[in-house]
Design a protein around this motif. Structure first.
Motif, PDB file in Angstrom:
ATOM      1  N   GLN A  64       0.665  -1.363   0.109  1.00 16.00           N
ATOM      2  CA  GLN A  64      -0.160  -0.111  -0.040  1.00 16.00           C
ATOM      3  C   GLN A  64       0.939   1.220  -0.008  1.00 16.00           C
ATOM      4  N   ILE A  65       0.566   2.368  -0.788  1.00 18.25           N
ATOM      5  CA  ILE A  65       0.955   3.553  -1.037  1.00 18.25           C
ATOM      6  C   ILE A  65       0.006   4.593  -0.523  1.00 18.25           C
ATOM      7  N   HIS A  66       0.233   5.352   0.406  1.00 19.02           N
ATOM      8  CA  HIS A  66      -0.714   6.316   0.627  1.00 19.02           C
ATOM      9  C   HIS A  66      -0.235   8.002   0.085  1.00 19.02           C
ATOM     10  N   ILE A  67      -1.102   8.451  -0.755  1.00 22.02           N
ATOM     11  CA  ILE A  67      -0.748   9.669  -1.144  1.00 22.02           C
ATOM     12  C   ILE A  67      -1.795  10.737  -0.979  1.00 22.02           C
ATOM     13  N   LYS A  68      -1.419  12.063  -1.198  1.00 26.01           N
ATOM     14  CA  LYS A  68      -2.583  12.882  -0.986  1.00 26.01           C
ATOM     15  C   LYS A  68      -2.687  13.532  -2.503  1.00 26.01           C
ATOM     16  N   VAL A  69      -3.677  13.901  -2.979  1.00 24.07           N
ATOM     17  CA  VAL A  69      -4.018  14.660  -4.103  1.00 24.07           C
ATOM     18  C   VAL A  69      -5.090  15.707  -4.057  1.00 24.07           C
ATOM     19  N   SER A  70      -5.192  16.681  -4.851  1.00 25.20           N
ATOM     20  CA  SER A  70      -5.922  17.771  -4.781  1.00 25.20           C
ATOM     21  C   SER A  70      -7.351  17.486  -5.085  1.00 25.20           C
ATOM     22  N   ASP A  71      -8.459  18.175  -4.678  1.00 23.39           N
ATOM     23  CA  ASP A  71      -9.705  17.805  -4.807  1.00 23.39           C
ATOM     24  C   ASP A  71      -9.873  17.579  -6.462  1.00 23.39           C
ATOM     25  N   ASP A  72      -9.343  18.553  -7.229  1.00 22.69           N
ATOM     26  CA  ASP A  72      -9.754  18.648  -8.519  1.00 22.69           C
ATOM     27  C   ASP A  72      -8.970  17.051  -9.204  1.00 22.69           C
ATOM     28  N   ILE A  73      -8.001  16.750  -8.700  1.00 24.36           N
ATOM     29  CA  ILE A  73      -7.327  15.623  -9.365  1.00 24.36           C
ATOM     30  C   ILE A  73      -8.298  14.326  -8.801  1.00 24.36           C
ATOM     31  N   HIS A  74      -8.696  14.440  -7.672  1.00 25.75           N
ATOM     32  CA  HIS A  74      -9.454  13.148  -7.052  1.00 25.75           C
ATOM     33  C   HIS A  74     -10.681  13.197  -8.021  1.00 25.75           C
ATOM     34  N   ARG A  75     -11.523  14.247  -8.331  1.00 27.12           N
ATOM     35  CA  ARG A  75     -12.630  14.408  -9.009  1.00 27.12           C
ATOM     36  C   ARG A  75     -12.281  13.703 -10.285  1.00 27.12           C
ATOM     37  N   LEU A  76     -11.364  14.239 -11.086  1.00 25.22           N
ATOM     38  CA  LEU A  76     -10.880  13.689 -12.474  1.00 25.22           C
ATOM     39  C   LEU A  76     -10.728  12.206 -12.349  1.00 25.22           C
ATOM     40  N   LEU A  77     -10.141  11.597 -11.234  1.00 19.51           N
ATOM     41  CA  LEU A  77      -9.707  10.236 -11.245  1.00 19.51           C
ATOM     42  C   LEU A  77     -11.185   9.293 -10.833  1.00 19.51           C
ATOM     43  N   LYS A  78     -11.902  10.146 -10.060  1.00 19.34           N
ATOM     44  CA  LYS A  78     -13.466   9.517 -10.080  1.00 19.34           C
ATOM     45  C   LYS A  78     -14.133   9.270 -11.250  1.00 19.34           C
ATOM     46  N   GLU A  79     -14.016  10.321 -12.104  1.00 19.03           N
ATOM     47  CA  GLU A  79     -14.585  10.471 -13.514  1.00 19.03           C
ATOM     48  C   GLU A  79     -14.018   9.384 -14.450  1.00 19.03           C
ATOM     49  N   ALA A  80     -12.845   9.388 -14.445  1.00 14.21           N
ATOM     50  CA  ALA A  80     -12.000   8.423 -15.229  1.00 14.21           C
ATOM     51  C   ALA A  80     -12.394   6.972 -15.069  1.00 14.21           C
ATOM     52  N   SER A  81     -12.195   6.583 -13.505  1.00 14.91           N
ATOM     53  CA  SER A  81     -12.232   5.438 -13.127  1.00 14.91           C
ATOM     54  C   SER A  81     -13.747   4.704 -13.503  1.00 14.91           C
ATOM     55  N   ALA A  82     -14.835   5.659 -13.299  1.00 15.11           N
ATOM     56  CA  ALA A  82     -16.070   5.250 -13.704  1.00 15.11           C
ATOM     57  C   ALA A  82     -16.396   5.125 -14.965  1.00 15.11           C
ATOM     58  N   LYS A  83     -15.716   5.586 -15.719  1.00 19.67           N
ATOM     59  CA  LYS A  83     -15.849   5.392 -17.387  1.00 19.67           C
ATOM     60  C   LYS A  83     -15.043   4.161 -17.873  1.00 19.67           C
ATOM     61  N   ASN A  84     -14.238   3.740 -16.933  1.00 16.87           N
ATOM     62  CA  ASN A  84     -13.297   2.540 -17.115  1.00 16.87           C
ATOM     63  C   ASN A  84     -13.953   1.327 -16.451  1.00 16.87           C
ATOM     64  N   ARG A  85     -14.901   1.568 -15.799  1.00 19.51           N
ATOM     65  CA  ARG A  85     -15.559   0.798 -14.853  1.00 19.51           C
ATOM     66  C   ARG A  85     -14.536   0.055 -14.035  1.00 19.51           C
ATOM     67  N   LYS A  86     -13.940   0.849 -13.415  1.00 14.97           N
ATOM     68  CA  LYS A  86     -12.862   0.435 -12.240  1.00 14.97           C
ATOM     69  C   LYS A  86     -13.172   1.144 -10.838  1.00 14.97           C
TER      70      LYS A  86
END
Length: 389
Positions: free
Chosen positions: A4-26
């Motif tokens: 496990q690796i714990h990192i902090k990301v900005s709210d904008d990056i977190h939002r983009l990651l959620k959108e992209a992961s949802a599109k890729n069904r992951k």
């Protein structure tokens, strides 16, 4: 177990990651892991390419080549089959990268526009199935009218062919092979092809081109233009290259069909009814649009990247049932890919990949002719000495 690796990301990056992961069904975690994996593999792959012991490889193989706009590696297979060794490859599509990596163990460098041509390894042959884009000569004309100097590459700026040309200019391969659709000659009222050939000639290469049809090797009518270039600095002004004489067609569609096919490839009643009605309407108007029901003892139409939509261009008849689409493996065979070639993506992506791919045995026939014709060991100095004698 994974680490496990714990990192902090900005709210904008977190939002983009959620959108992209949802599109890729992951999940977000799965998506981030995938991003890291392929990013790291690309960096390591580039490092590996740029640090290969080319002197050692030169002893084992007849020649070295690079594979640009590589797709899933059809041109690579053809040139490896004639004892060539790939020392660099580039392909930006992530699904093609996955297929390429699983079959060759090399993850292609992503965006060719972002690599310095000086960093690409030395090679004997450059391969490229570059995208076709319109070129404008307005900028060059304007510079001329203002009395300004312009380089030979100016007219291709903003197109992906520019990246092919700048690499050729810097690395000066002994030869290159470019592949594109048959209509490249007429694209943009002939301007595109004129700019391409004039640019390559300005680089001091002899240029030969010919349209070849895949039906001579596989049961598919597929015409593509092949452009061969030979370095005048090495082979002189009068060197002659002739494209291979292709064998008489002897393959039919039934040769490439699988014995057991999943029912999911059979067209639904709704789709089959729609395609028949669509063809009927256009036939009434005098148009030739419509589905292509294949003669199993003949050859098919050209497989395109849109095949995943409805499969209408190549439909396989079935007794007592609606026709069906080709399976991805049948598409691979239709393009002359070997049976060992792994299909590791979804059907949709596989159809796109094989629809955009080269017909491997056609490229191999050109590769054999090229290898037979030119001397990879000749140097510019040796050529000058031969001329002096």
């Amino acid at each position: 177990m994974g680490k496990q690796i714990h990192i902090k990301v900005s709210d904008d990056i977190h939002r983009l990651l959620k959108e992209a992961s949802a599109k890729n069904r992951k999940t977000v975690q799965e998506y981030v892991t995938t991003l890291l994996e392929y990013s790291l593999k690309e960096q390591l792959s580039l490092y590996s390419f740029l640090n290969k012991d080319t002197d050692y490889l030169q002893k084992e193989y007849s020649f070295r080549f690079i594979d640009l706009f590589a797709g899933i590696g059809g041109m690579r297979i053809a040139f490896e089959n004639v004892n060539g060794h790939c020392v660099f490859t580039s392909e930006w599509d992530k699904f093609c990268q996955k297929t390429y990596y699983e079959n060759f163990g090399d993850l292609p460098f992503g965006d060719i526009t972002k690599i310095n041509e000086k960093d690409i390894p030395d090679h004997d042959i450059l391969l490229a199935g570059f995208p076709c884009q319109p070129f404008s000569i307005a900028g060059v004309s304007k510079k001329q009218s203002l009395g300004r100097e312009h380089g030979f590459l100016d007219k291709t700026q903003g197109t992906l062919f520019f990246d092919v040309a700048r690499i050729i200019k810097e690395k000066r391969p002994k030869a290159f092979l470019l592949e594109n659709v048959k209509n490249l000659v007429n694209h943009d009222k002939g301007n595109t092809f004129k700019v391409i050939t004039s640019t390559l000639r300005d680089l001091n290469y002899l240029i030969y081109y010919k349209v070849l049809d895949g039906k001579h090797f596989v049961p598919q009518h597929r015409e593509r233009i092949f452009i061969v270039g030979l370095d005048k600095h090495v082979y002189g002004e009068n060197f002659l290259f002739e494209f291979p004489t292709l064998p008489d067609p002897n393959k039919c569609v039934k040769d490439i069909l699988e014995k057991k096919v999943d029912p999911k490839y059979t067209l639904s009643d709704n789709l089959w009814t729609y395609l028949q009605e669509y063809a009927r309407k256009h036939k009434a108007k005098g148009n030739g649009f419509g589905f292509g029901l294949v003669d199993l003892s003949g050859v098919s139409r050209t497989l395109s990247a849109r095949y995943y939509k409805d499969g209408s261009e190549i439909l396989i008849p079935q007794k007592g049932k609606n026709p069906r689409k080709l399976t991805p493996r049948e598409c691979a065979r239709l393009q002359g890919f070997p049976e060992w070639f792994k299909i590791v993506v979804s059907d949709t992506q596989a159809y796109k990949q094989f629809g955009n791919a080269v017909t491997v045995p056609v490229v191999q026939a050109v590769a054999q002719q090229l290898v037979k014709t030119i001397d990879f060991n000749v140097t510019t100095y040796e050529r000058e000495q031969r001329i002096a004698l």
